[in-house]
Design an enzyme around this catalytic site. Sequence first.
Site: not given
Ligand code: NAI
Length: 468
Positions: A145-147, A185-186, A321, A447
């Site tokens: 069911t993901g996240s 990431y996001i 994730m 190359h």
């Molecule tokens: P994330 O865990 O990558 O980053 C969230 C960031 O928010 C962290 O660096 C954290 O320190 C910061 N943060 C937390 N509370 C805060 C506050 N009060 N003020 C300022 N900063 C704060 O989470 P994100 O970007 O939401 O991504 C969620 C998941 O989705 C990740 O586990 C990621 O692996 C996955 N994802 C992967 C992608 C890809 O593979 N290209 C693209 C998008 C998402």
Amino acid sequence: MDKNFDLIVIGSGPGGYVCAIRSAQLGLKTACVEERKTLGGTCLNVGCIPSKSLLNASEIYHKTQKEFSNLGIESSNVRLNLSKMMQNKNNSILNLTKGIEFLFKKNKITHLKGKGLISAHDTVKVIDNVGKKNNYKAKNIVIATGSIPTSLPGIKVDEKNIVSSTGALSFDEVPKKLAVIGGGYIGLELASVWKRLGSDVMVIEFLDYLVSGMDKDISIEFQKILSKQGIDIKLDSKVTNVSLVKNKAIVDFTGNKSLKRQRIEFDKVLVAVGRKSNIGEEIFKLGIKLDSKKKIQVNNKFETSIKNIFAIGDVINKGPMLAHKAEDEGIAVAEIIAGQAGHVNYDVMPAVIYTSPEVAMVGKTEEQLKKENIKYKVGKFPFLANSRAKVNNETEGFVKIIADEKSDKVLGAHMIGPHAGTMVAEMALAMEFGASSEDIARTCHAHPTHTEAIKEAALAVDKRSIHF
Ligand code: NAI
């Protein structure tokens, strides 16, 4: 319709739908329940796929304006048609979700439409969109069911002014000022999209570096490059409040060390501070064990604390994730249910950030190795010295390979630069085969290609890179 199945998968994201297909391939009578109108889960509908569509389109728009003339391509009157860009994104989603429907039909998978709830150890209740309930029996159940996005205490996401990634993928106009809370990431992918389309973007990150868990060298380079692109990055800053005043979002944040407080007004705020497992009430009622982070605990066969109920992907307490992690788990769990030895290698799991340039990594970071007291050597090679990157005017970034000091076995690879997201596959494959940096250095690379930077980084592990 026969309501008895060998396997019912709940959720049709990359974990769930791949699991259903592999299960059907192995001859199991399979159903997959999905509550969304279209198949594909977060990834296809409101995640990886739409964000990549907008990243691609916004990059072309940006390059047309800023870089084409360097190549001798003169263009004038380049205009953004945001609704068409969004339409293109929506068409991509539609095509891909229809593709999964086709694969379900081809593999004779029953698509159960509605919300799936485990009502007993062997029963899934499906409630459709008009509230009609049907019970289905299953010898095995896979929870996939993901996240869902998390927010910060007291900050309510309304998907209008204060948005999650879902809202930020569908703005109907370019926000003049956009705040992105979270430099992960996001946050960084969507900050890039809207910066290229014309927003003033500020990223506010709690840690003192971007992307938690990333190799520090890469993170520092990444920050420099994004700042040069005009994204205002505030590190070591905690967002304490976001309030709405007359359609504007007021963001309060405080420096963790400096304790300096700032209050800035934005048109939109993207909250990208992580995601949490999507776990329904019935999971608690059934007594399926969770860990301290409210993720489902599974054993090495992906089985939960209840026999024949399995879980994979973002809901479980294993691995990052990521869509491709869930896919691999989907295949493994289907094989395990069918009596085979499904396996996932969590040590070799690439991760990519699809900014420009791309950032990609696999295996351990230097910081992890130091913590684990493992002795290592490092080879680095900059794209500035790679001929293909040079002719394409894409010279930012580098490749970094980390190998065991004694055995020379590759322990990790980290890269920032053109096509890094595609190139990292070579390193993942090498690591799966237990390659040494010497193996990579002695592999003939075509190359002129960007992949020569990998060969050169491998040569650099032994301080014998040719072009740098
Ligand atoms: P994330 O865990 O990558 O980053 C969230 C960031 O928010 C962290 O660096 C954290 O320190 C910061 N943060 C937390 N509370 C805060 C506050 N009060 N003020 C300022 N900063 C704060 O989470 P994100 O970007 O939401 O991504 C969620 C998941 O989705 C990740 O586990 C990621 O692996 C996955 N994802 C992967 C992608 C890809 O593979 N290209 C693209 C998008 C998402």
